[in-house]
Design a protein around this motif. Structure first.
Motif, PDB file in Angstrom:
ATOM      1  N   LEU A  39      -5.156   1.925  13.735  1.00 56.60           N
ATOM      2  CA  LEU A  39      -4.827   1.447  12.540  1.00 56.60           C
ATOM      3  C   LEU A  39      -5.580   2.685  11.266  1.00 56.60           C
ATOM      4  O   LEU A  39      -4.584   2.967  10.517  1.00 56.60           O
ATOM      5  N   SER A  40      -6.771   2.793  11.436  1.00 55.12           N
ATOM      6  CA  SER A  40      -7.530   3.631  10.552  1.00 55.12           C
ATOM      7  C   SER A  40      -6.896   5.052  10.610  1.00 55.12           C
ATOM      8  O   SER A  40      -7.500   5.865   9.849  1.00 55.12           O
ATOM      9  N   GLN A  41      -6.272   5.627  11.704  1.00 53.45           N
ATOM     10  CA  GLN A  41      -5.875   7.103  12.017  1.00 53.45           C
ATOM     11  C   GLN A  41      -4.571   7.136  11.383  1.00 53.45           C
ATOM     12  O   GLN A  41      -3.926   8.098  11.773  1.00 53.45           O
ATOM     13  N   GLY A  42      -4.020   6.167  10.712  1.00 49.34           N
ATOM     14  CA  GLY A  42      -2.779   6.497  10.067  1.00 49.34           C
ATOM     15  C   GLY A  42      -1.640   5.881  10.777  1.00 49.34           C
ATOM     16  O   GLY A  42      -0.317   6.354  10.549  1.00 49.34           O
TER      17      GLY A  42
ATOM     18  N   VAL B 130       0.967  -1.136   0.112  1.00 49.49           N
ATOM     19  CA  VAL B 130      -0.006  -0.059  -0.094  1.00 49.49           C
ATOM     20  C   VAL B 130       0.887   1.093   0.201  1.00 49.49           C
ATOM     21  O   VAL B 130       1.781   1.255   0.785  1.00 49.49           O
ATOM     22  N   PRO B 131       0.660   2.199  -1.083  1.00 55.70           N
ATOM     23  CA  PRO B 131       1.588   3.332  -0.984  1.00 55.70           C
ATOM     24  C   PRO B 131       1.363   4.149   0.307  1.00 55.70           C
ATOM     25  O   PRO B 131       0.420   4.269   1.122  1.00 55.70           O
ATOM     26  N   GLY B 132       2.665   4.504   0.935  1.00 59.64           N
ATOM     27  CA  GLY B 132       2.673   5.226   2.079  1.00 59.64           C
ATOM     28  C   GLY B 132       2.520   4.478   3.278  1.00 59.64           C
ATOM     29  O   GLY B 132       2.425   4.972   4.426  1.00 59.64           O
ATOM     30  N   ALA B 133       2.338   3.234   3.302  1.00 63.00           N
ATOM     31  CA  ALA B 133       2.088   2.270   4.374  1.00 63.00           C
ATOM     32  C   ALA B 133       3.320   2.293   5.444  1.00 63.00           C
ATOM     33  O   ALA B 133       4.344   1.957   4.822  1.00 63.00           O
ATOM     34  N   PRO B 134       3.101   2.293   6.692  1.00 62.25           N
ATOM     35  CA  PRO B 134       4.061   2.027   7.557  1.00 62.25           C
ATOM     36  C   PRO B 134       4.488   0.668   7.568  1.00 62.25           C
ATOM     37  O   PRO B 134       3.888  -0.204   7.047  1.00 62.25           O
TER      38      PRO B 134
ATOM     39  N   LEU C  79       2.262  -2.467   8.411  1.00 65.22           N
ATOM     40  CA  LEU C  79       1.078  -2.889   7.367  1.00 65.22           C
ATOM     41  C   LEU C  79       1.825  -3.419   6.044  1.00 65.22           C
ATOM     42  O   LEU C  79       2.416  -2.977   5.363  1.00 65.22           O
TER      43      LEU C  79
ATOM     44  N   PHE D  69      -8.708  -1.283  15.341  1.00 67.83           N
ATOM     45  CA  PHE D  69      -8.946  -0.923  13.996  1.00 67.83           C
ATOM     46  C   PHE D  69      -9.056   0.595  13.908  1.00 67.83           C
ATOM     47  O   PHE D  69      -8.701   1.237  13.142  1.00 67.83           O
TER      48      PHE D  69
END
Lengths: 144, 121
Positions: free
Chosen positions: A140-143, A41-45, A48, A137
């Motif tokens: 993780l959904s907050q980046g 995923v682009p930008g993923a830490p 992830l 959830f």
């Protein structure tokens, strides 16, 4: 800080990622899968690892070891945690099965992902961190 | 009812990683020389580099390593919230092409996201 006894009627799926053991409420643990090659995923830490398609749904794979600040695990197995808002795949090197958990459900830390890991708790002889799936959830959904 | 179809995409690579863009968002494809393009490799924590540049109508530019035009329609699968957050909101979903998932990103938003990665370093 509030101390709660886990509900005795609640069962948990207990699994390991590396040397650490985790438990998720059994009703949220949909299945254990071996995931295929992942799409990054682009930008993923780092925690992830990527996503894969499963029964028409794109599912993100989270390396629990990296998420909690430890070492990466090379496991291709994951526990699918299904919530009303979506599904998470949490890497699992070993799956012990469904069992009760005893202990307390206080946050294991004041910040970050540790707010959503609860304990100290035990499943049989094992120390386990009980995952709050909704909180994880959101985190993780907050980046994170 | 199944997921909506996407028709007309540019399938690209940034290093070994896949990316897709709506073709209608790309005003021009240019060579990277002399252009201030944001390298898509940044999104995968790799050093900058590009062989081609996708230019939006507003003039923003994103550099990629490879690209091919995909004219056939493909279903757009919803992106999980975890993935949308990671990509700074630029991720529109995933398309399944050639048996593989491709992250479909908005060109303008993705360029803004890439430039933000540099400023945030």
């Amino acid at each position: 800080m509030a101390v709660h006894e886990p509900e005795a009627r609640q069962s948990y799926l207990v699994f390991a990622c590396g040397s650490s053991w985790y438990a998720v409420p059994a009703e949220t643990a949909a299945e254990v899968v071996t995931f295929p090659e992942l799409t990054r995923v682009p930008g993923a830490p780092a925690h992830l690892l990527g996503v894969f398609a499963h029964r028409g749904e794109v599912i993100p794979v989270v390396d629990m070891g990296l998420l909690v600040g430890g070492a990466s695990q090379s496991s291709r197995r994951a526990v699918l945690v299904r919530l009303p808002r979506g599904t998470l795949a949490l890497t699992a090197s070993t799956v012990a099965g469904v069992s009760p958990v005893t202990g307390t459900l206080d946050p294991l830390g004041p910040t970050g992902v540790h707010v959503h890991l609860r304990g100290p708790a035990k499943s049989g002889p094992r120390d386990v961190a009980v995952i709050d799936p909704e909180g994880l959830f959101d985190h993780l959904s907050q980046g994170a | 009812m199944g997921p909506p179809d996407v028709r007309g995409m540019l399938l690209c690579h940034a290093g070994p990683h896949r990316l897709a863009f709506h073709a209608h968002e790309v005003a021009a494809i240019a060579m990277p020389e002399g252009r201030d393009a944001a390298s898509a490799r940044r999104a995968f924590h790799a050093p900058d580099g590009a062989a081609r540049v996708l230019v939006s109508a507003s003039g923003g530019a994103v550099g990629v390593d490879t690209l091919e035009i995909e004219a056939e329609p493909h279903p757009l699968l919803p992106a999980p919230p975890v993935a949308v957050a990671a990509s700074g909101g630029s991720l529109r979903g995933f398309v399944l092409v050639q048996g593989r998932l491709w992250p479909l990103v908005g060109l303008v938003d993705f360029e803004r996201f890439l430039r933000g990665l540099v400023e945030g370093e």
